[in-house]
Every structure is written in C-alpha cells, then in structure tokens.
Design a protein around this motif. Structure first.
Motif, mmCIF file in Angstrom:
data_model
loop_
_atom_site.group_PDB
_atom_site.id
_atom_site.type_symbol
_atom_site.label_atom_id
_atom_site.label_comp_id
_atom_site.label_asym_id
_atom_site.label_seq_id
_atom_site.Cartn_x
_atom_site.Cartn_y
_atom_site.Cartn_z
ATOM 1 N N GLU A 1 0.823 -1.209 0.000
ATOM 2 C CA GLU A 1 0.000 0.000 0.000
ATOM 3 C C GLU A 1 0.860 1.264 0.000
ATOM 4 O OE1 GLU A 1 -1.886 0.629 4.144
ATOM 5 O OE2 GLU A 1 -1.180 -1.456 4.105
ATOM 6 N N HIS A 2 2.154 1.149 0.373
ATOM 7 C CA HIS A 2 3.033 2.316 0.436
ATOM 8 C C HIS A 2 4.272 2.219 -0.451
ATOM 9 C CE1 HIS A 2 0.543 3.563 3.698
ATOM 10 N NE2 HIS A 2 0.984 2.651 4.530
ATOM 11 N N PHE A 3 4.517 1.050 -1.044
ATOM 12 C CA PHE A 3 5.726 0.837 -1.851
ATOM 13 C C PHE A 3 5.388 0.091 -3.130
ATOM 14 C CE2 PHE A 3 7.063 1.144 2.547
ATOM 15 C CZ PHE A 3 8.155 1.998 2.479
ATOM 16 N N ALA B 1 5.642 5.317 -2.285
ATOM 17 C CA ALA B 1 4.526 6.142 -2.773
ATOM 18 C C ALA B 1 4.853 7.590 -2.392
ATOM 19 C CB ALA B 1 3.225 5.697 -2.117
ATOM 20 N N TRP B 2 4.054 8.525 -2.854
ATOM 21 C CA TRP B 2 4.193 9.905 -2.415
ATOM 22 C C TRP B 2 3.981 9.944 -0.897
ATOM 23 C CZ3 TRP B 2 6.056 13.641 -5.368
ATOM 24 C CH2 TRP B 2 5.942 13.530 -6.755
ATOM 25 N N HIS B 3 4.769 10.730 -0.207
ATOM 26 C CA HIS B 3 4.618 10.865 1.242
ATOM 27 C C HIS B 3 5.300 12.138 1.716
ATOM 28 C CE1 HIS B 3 8.518 8.866 0.751
ATOM 29 N NE2 HIS B 3 8.846 9.294 1.967
ATOM 30 N N ARG B 4 5.064 12.468 3.007
ATOM 31 C CA ARG B 4 5.691 13.637 3.618
ATOM 32 C C ARG B 4 5.937 13.335 5.094
ATOM 33 N NH1 ARG B 4 0.626 17.937 3.757
ATOM 34 N NH2 ARG B 4 -0.803 16.556 4.855
ATOM 35 N N PRO C 1 10.249 19.822 5.842
ATOM 36 C CA PRO C 1 9.047 19.399 6.550
ATOM 37 C C PRO C 1 7.798 19.543 5.662
ATOM 38 C CG PRO C 1 10.405 20.725 7.995
ATOM 39 C CD PRO C 1 11.018 20.809 6.615
ATOM 40 N N ASP C 2 6.971 18.516 5.681
ATOM 41 C CA ASP C 2 5.701 18.461 4.946
ATOM 42 C C ASP C 2 5.853 18.581 3.428
ATOM 43 O OD1 ASP C 2 3.955 17.944 7.103
ATOM 44 O OD2 ASP C 2 4.059 20.049 7.691
ATOM 45 N N GLU C 3 7.038 18.334 2.903
ATOM 46 C CA GLU C 3 7.256 18.358 1.451
ATOM 47 C C GLU C 3 6.900 16.988 0.871
ATOM 48 O OE1 GLU C 3 10.607 20.305 -1.213
ATOM 49 O OE2 GLU C 3 11.413 18.634 -0.042
ATOM 50 N N TRP C 4 5.909 16.950 -0.020
ATOM 51 C CA TRP C 4 5.524 15.696 -0.675
ATOM 52 C C TRP C 4 6.657 15.246 -1.577
ATOM 53 C CZ3 TRP C 4 1.619 12.712 0.725
ATOM 54 C CH2 TRP C 4 0.565 13.275 1.435
ATOM 55 N N HIS C 5 7.022 13.961 -1.502
ATOM 56 C CA HIS C 5 8.138 13.424 -2.280
ATOM 57 C C HIS C 5 8.027 11.905 -2.362
ATOM 58 C CE1 HIS C 5 9.362 12.822 1.868
ATOM 59 N NE2 HIS C 5 10.236 11.917 1.434
ATOM 60 N N TRP C 6 8.856 11.320 -3.203
ATOM 61 C CA TRP C 6 9.034 9.868 -3.247
ATOM 62 C C TRP C 6 10.512 9.611 -3.517
ATOM 63 C CZ3 TRP C 6 11.191 7.600 -7.485
ATOM 64 C CH2 TRP C 6 11.136 8.294 -8.686
ATOM 65 N N HIS C 7 10.963 8.387 -3.249
ATOM 66 C CA HIS C 7 12.352 8.004 -3.526
ATOM 67 C C HIS C 7 12.433 6.493 -3.675
ATOM 68 C CE1 HIS C 7 12.538 7.447 0.945
ATOM 69 N NE2 HIS C 7 11.854 8.578 0.932
ATOM 70 N N GLY C 8 13.468 6.042 -4.384
ATOM 71 C CA GLY C 8 13.662 4.607 -4.590
ATOM 72 C C GLY C 8 14.856 4.339 -5.466
ATOM 73 N N ALA C 9 14.979 3.094 -5.889
ATOM 74 C CA ALA C 9 16.116 2.655 -6.703
ATOM 75 C C ALA C 9 15.940 3.083 -8.155
ATOM 76 C CB ALA C 9 16.245 1.135 -6.639
ATOM 77 N N HIS D 1 0.175 6.277 -4.913
ATOM 78 C CA HIS D 1 1.317 5.676 -5.599
ATOM 79 C C HIS D 1 1.799 6.607 -6.705
ATOM 80 C CE1 HIS D 1 1.906 1.686 -3.874
ATOM 81 N NE2 HIS D 1 0.603 1.724 -3.610
ATOM 82 N N VAL D 2 3.053 6.483 -7.054
ATOM 83 C CA VAL D 2 3.688 7.309 -8.085
ATOM 84 C C VAL D 2 3.372 6.715 -9.453
ATOM 85 C CG1 VAL D 2 5.921 8.127 -8.975
ATOM 86 C CG2 VAL D 2 5.554 7.907 -6.497
ATOM 87 N N ASP D 3 2.968 7.571 -10.414
ATOM 88 C CA ASP D 3 2.788 7.115 -11.794
ATOM 89 C C ASP D 3 4.144 6.675 -12.327
ATOM 90 O OD1 ASP D 3 0.078 7.768 -11.827
ATOM 91 O OD2 ASP D 3 0.453 9.785 -12.607
ATOM 92 N N HIS D 4 4.186 5.555 -13.031
ATOM 93 C CA HIS D 4 5.460 5.011 -13.502
ATOM 94 C C HIS D 4 6.203 5.957 -14.443
ATOM 95 C CE1 HIS D 4 5.403 1.167 -11.548
ATOM 96 N NE2 HIS D 4 4.128 1.056 -11.869
ATOM 97 N N HIS D 5 5.519 6.812 -15.179
ATOM 98 C CA HIS D 5 6.233 7.730 -16.065
ATOM 99 C C HIS D 5 6.979 8.814 -15.277
ATOM 100 C CE1 HIS D 5 2.492 10.077 -15.618
ATOM 101 N NE2 HIS D 5 3.229 11.130 -15.904
ATOM 102 N N HIS D 6 6.745 8.926 -13.962
ATOM 103 C CA HIS D 6 7.463 9.898 -13.137
ATOM 104 C C HIS D 6 8.758 9.332 -12.549
ATOM 105 C CE1 HIS D 6 3.545 12.086 -12.857
ATOM 106 N NE2 HIS D 6 4.375 13.087 -13.010
#
Length: 131
Positions: free
Chosen positions: A16-18, A50-53, A89-97, A123-128
């Motif tokens: 649900e988060h990754f 996924a997007w989170h802050r 703080p409170d900046e929406w972002h995502w990160h991964g490999a 969740h992050v759109d794959h094109h992003h």
C-alpha cells in the motif's frame, strides 16, 4: 549511553506504500524524550515509495547503488552512494532505486509530538520514475 546489538528483524515495505521489493531495517528508535527514528532501507531495481511527507522533514543518505528522488512539482533527481538529501518538513516526495540497480539509504526522521513520522499519499505514476 546505550549500545544496541540486537535490532528488530527487517520488515518488507507494504504494497500500500511501496512499489516493488523494499525492505526496512530499523536502526534507532530511542525512548522519549527522543523522537529520532533511523532506518536502513533497501530497494530492488525500480522499487520506490509512494508519495509521502514527514512532519519534521527527512534526511536520506545513500549507502549503495543509484536511486531517484522527486519532490512534488520538481524534476526527478538521480542520487548515488555518498549523496545526502534533505527533504523539507511536509514536502511531498518519493524516492527509490534506479531502474537497473539496487539502492540502499539511511532514512532519518523526527517523530511529531503525537508519535507520527509519515503521512502517505498516492502511488507514483510510472512515467514519473525516470530521470
């Protein structure tokens, strides 16, 4: 002073988060009044959050591999072993490999007064996910 030699077992990041295979090792969660939390996070190629802050921001320090990070409205940035990222703080972002490499990073956050450390979004759109 406390030296911790036994840590909780690694936890798989929930779907649900990754996206993809992600494992989290909790390295530090000292007793109050400390609100520090530190994790070693392992991403398989192409896996990401996924997007989170975070209420007080987040520090990422890349240990191995190459990854991607993006703040909402910004460009996808490539991060590599040795890079340190400060997320506001409170900046929406995502990160991964990255798409072709594993990536591990330390993730350090401060819990809010109520104990929360993260607010999850979509969740992050794959094109992003490509730099």
């Amino acid at each position: 002073m406390h030296i911790t030699r036994e840590h909780p077992h690694a936890q798989q990041g929930p779907a649900e988060h990754f996206t993809g295979s992600v494992w989290l090792d909790e390295l530090a969660a000292p007793a109050p009044p400390s609100r520090l939390r530190m994790f070693d996070v392992h991403f398989a190629p192409g896996a990401h959050t996924a997007w989170h802050r975070h209420p007080h921001g987040q520090v990422l320090h890349v240990l191995r591999g190459e990854g991607r990070v993006q703040r909402r409205g910004g460009a996808v940035e490539t991060i590599r072993a040795g890079d340190t990222v400060w997320i506001e703080p409170d900046e929406w972002h995502w990160h991964g490999a990255g798409p072709d490499t594993f990536m591990s990073h330390l993730a350090v956050v401060e819990a809010a007064a109520d104990g929360t450390t993260i607010d999850w979004g979509a969740h992050v759109d794959h094109h992003h996910t490509t730099a």
